[in-house]
Design a protein around this motif. Structure first.
Motif, PDB file in Angstrom:
ATOM      1  N   LEU A   1      -9.142 -88.192 -52.269  1.00  7.13           N
ATOM      2  CA  LEU A   1      -7.939 -89.176 -52.047  1.00  7.13           C
ATOM      3  C   LEU A   1      -6.880 -89.085 -52.914  1.00  7.13           C
ATOM      4  O   LEU A   1      -6.986 -89.363 -54.041  1.00  7.13           O
ATOM      5  CB  LEU A   1      -8.379 -90.593 -51.772  1.00  7.13           C
TER       6      LEU A   1
ATOM      7  N   PRO B   1       3.874-101.479 -50.032  1.00 10.57           N
ATOM      8  CA  PRO B   1       2.776-101.745 -49.084  1.00 10.57           C
ATOM      9  C   PRO B   1       1.313-101.709 -49.901  1.00 10.57           C
ATOM     10  O   PRO B   1       1.372-100.870 -50.961  1.00 10.57           O
ATOM     11  CB  PRO B   1       2.604-101.082 -48.078  1.00 10.57           C
TER      12      PRO B   1
ATOM     13  N   GLY C   1      -2.156-100.388 -50.950  1.00  7.03           N
ATOM     14  CA  GLY C   1      -2.916 -99.013 -50.997  1.00  7.03           C
ATOM     15  C   GLY C   1      -1.753 -97.925 -51.333  1.00  7.03           C
ATOM     16  O   GLY C   1      -2.174 -96.880 -51.216  1.00  7.03           O
TER      17      GLY C   1
END
Ligand SMILES: Nc1ncnc2c1ncn2[C@@H]1O[C@H](COP(=O)(O)OP(=O)(O)O)[C@@H](O)[C@H]1O
Ligand SMILES: [Mg+2]
Lengths: 281, 275
Positions: free
Chosen positions: B39, B60, B62
């Protein structure tokens, strides 16, 4: 709720009730009374049963050989706990380290020494001379007397359990605590000693107290290799006099006394490490 | 590892940034990439913060805000790019075209110059408020306990908690705990303060008291980077507002520009949700 109780509660709006009457707890009182009666009967029967020979108990309770045995039991317990937890802390650190070899070895140790009955282990160390007749150029039997064997065997056993207790304690500390300490520039040692360990102690002390009391009594197993601990010294007497029951009572009473003292100590240690937590205040 | 031109070659100690022409930025983040496993969380972030300025990061959940903040004091290592604070590379030493990770001791020393305030306060629960503050200056900076204690009491006074020195953190409200955490960070006299959502764990009525302390610091010229969802705070205090999304800085500028006239669709969408 029935309408009956409702009408009772519904006093005139302006009248503030003068006092609160707690509900009666008849069942609790009856149960407590019954238990106390049974307890009284039991104590009475033990105290009056001639076969317990309380006078003999009194004769031997503070005899020199019993006190020597008690002394050995106490220092052996202390030493085994200290060494066991020191080794256990190292094993826990190994288990939690980033090094896969250390992790595997620590895991293997705990697996092996938790699998082996302590009695088997003691007999094994006692007979190690059969495998290695000499160690460091000295005859093994001279190097490893019964007391040394007892220390080694009990410590290795203890360490396996201590490792799990310590590991659990460390894992119970919030990860954010370590991060905060790192962000403040605290050294690795300081983080461990000042931040992680004191918080881990909150979860380590109760099982460690359990282990300490278990070890105190567990040391009696070394009577099989003829180390004169508390149990073995009363056995020596009753093998001579056949007063088995009173002498077992001597040992039992001492175990009870020491355990009680340790339990009180545990309370204070728990309170010390609980400071700052809501539960403790 | 690709290493774009770094400021301080050699040992990476502070160069005299203020003397020569336009001051070097207090914080310089260049082409920073960071992945957790497969990731990719930071996808090439560039950010400059000048001394004495307040930068507010919005974005936002994340989007990589916390990760970016954590790379700035090397709580997370970067995979690519570099970060310098006050003229020194964070976590690395440059030699030729390579960056070598510093020893833990040197990294810890760098961290003492960068204060970090966590969303969950992370006060040490087994230490009193005073001991929480005194610990790092004494053990990491080797200051005398007596001096540090006096300074700690002044700091507590400054955050309005002079009477709580001997309390344990659990006996304080969330807002009070966060103010202690700020005092704890200030006790190291850092060159830079990082705040990761300092008011997100607080009950609404306690947010104000913490923001007031941070505003106060801002007015005194403390350099800081604040991740927050408090738009009003950003508008009032920030010199620069940065909007992050999906591991990138989408847009940055003066609060009036970014908050009132956002250029990017994603910024607009985000602001319409939080305003
Ligand atoms: N230590 C970690 N290991 C794995 N994934 C992580 C870790 N820290 C953060 N992430 C992931 O990285 C992404 C960005 O996280 P974060 O920087 O905390 O975002 P933000 O602070 O903007 O909400 C998230 O998807 C999060 O799950
Ligand atoms: Mg975050």
């Amino acid at each position: 709720m029935s309408s009956h109780t409702l009408t009772k509660v519904a006093a005139p709006e302006d009248a503030v009730p003068s006092r609160i009457v707690p509900r009666r707890r008849t069942g609790q009182w009856t149960a407590a009374g019954l238990v106390l009666i049974l307890l009284g009967l039991a104590v009475n029967s033990v105290a009056r049963n001639e076969a317990f020979q309380w006078d003999v108990v009194g004769d031997y309770f503070t005899s020199a050989s019993v006190l020597r045995g008690l002394g050995l039991t106490l220092w052996l317990t202390g030493l085994v706990m200290a060494l066991g937890f020191a080794l256990g802390a190292l094993l826990a650190a190994g288990r939690l380290s980033g090094n896969p070899v250390l992790r595997a070895v620590s895991w293997g140790y705990v697996w092996l020494f938790r699998s082996m009955p302590i009695l088997v282990q003691l007999l094994f160390w006692f007979n190690i001379g059969a495998l290695y007749p000499t160690l460091f150029g000295v005859k093994t039997v001279n190097l490893l007397g019964p007391v040394t064997v007892a220390i080694i065997g009990l410590t290795l056993h203890e360490a396996a359990y201590a490792a799990e207790v310590v590991r659990g304690g460390i894992l119970s500390v919030d990860r954010g605590q370590i991060e905060a300490a790192e962000a403040l520039g605290l050294s690795r040692w300081r983080r461990w000693w000042k931040i992680v360990l004191p918080q881990a102690m909150r979860s380590i002390v109760p099982p460690a107290g359990n282990m300490l009391i278990g070890t105190l009594k567990g040391t009696s197993i070394i009577s099989v290799i003829a180390v004169q601990d508390l149990l073995y010294s009363v056995q020596l007497v009753y093998h001579r006099t056949y007063q088995v029951i009173p002498l077992l009572m001597v040992a039992t009473l001492w175990y009870i006394i020491v355990t009680s003292v340790l339990s009180v100590g545990q309370y204070y240690v728990e309170r010390h490490y609980g400071r700052g937590s809501e539960r403790a205040r | 590892m690709s290493a774009p031109t770094t400021p301080a070659a050699g040992t990476g100690t502070a160069t005299d940034g203020t003397a020569d022409g336009p001051a070097a930025p207090m914080v310089d983040v260049r082409a920073v990439h960071k992945s957790f496993g497969s990731l990719e969380v930071l996808k090439g972030v560039d950010l400059e913060v000048r001394a004495g300025e307040v930068t507010v990061i919005l974005g936002p959940s994340g989007s990589g805000k916390s990760t970016l903040l954590r790379t700035i004091n090397h709580l997370e290592k970067v995979d690519q790019g570099w970060i310098s604070v006050d003229g020194s590379l964070v976590g690395y030493r440059r030699s030729g075209d390579k960056l070598y990770e510093l020893r833990e001791r040197e990294i810890l020393k760098q961290r003492t110059r960068i204060g970090f305030v966590f969303q969950n306060f992370n006060l040490f629960p087994h230490l009193t408020v005073l001991d929480n503050i005194v610990e790092a200056p004494v053990s990491a900076l080797k200051r005398s306990r007596k001096d540090v204690t006096e300074a700690a009491r002044r700091l507590l006074d400054r955050v309005g908690l002079a009477d709580k020195a001997d309390a344990y953190p659990k006996q304080l409200s969330g807002g009070q705990q966060q103010r202690v955490a700020i005092a704890r960070a200030l006790a190291l006299e850092p060159r830079l303060l990082l705040f990761d959502e300092p008011t997100s764990a607080l009950d609404p009525e306690l947010v104000g008291e913490v923001l007031d302390v941070i505003k106060d610091l801002a007015h005194q010229g403390t350099t800081m980077i604040v991740v927050t969802h408090e738009i009003g705070f950003a508008r009032e205090v920030a010199d620069t507002v940065v909007f992050m999304d999906d591991g990138r800085i989408v847009e940055q500028g003066a609060p009036g520009d970014v908050l009132d006239a956002p250029k990017h669709e994603r910024t607009r969408a985000f602001l319409s949700k939080v305003l």
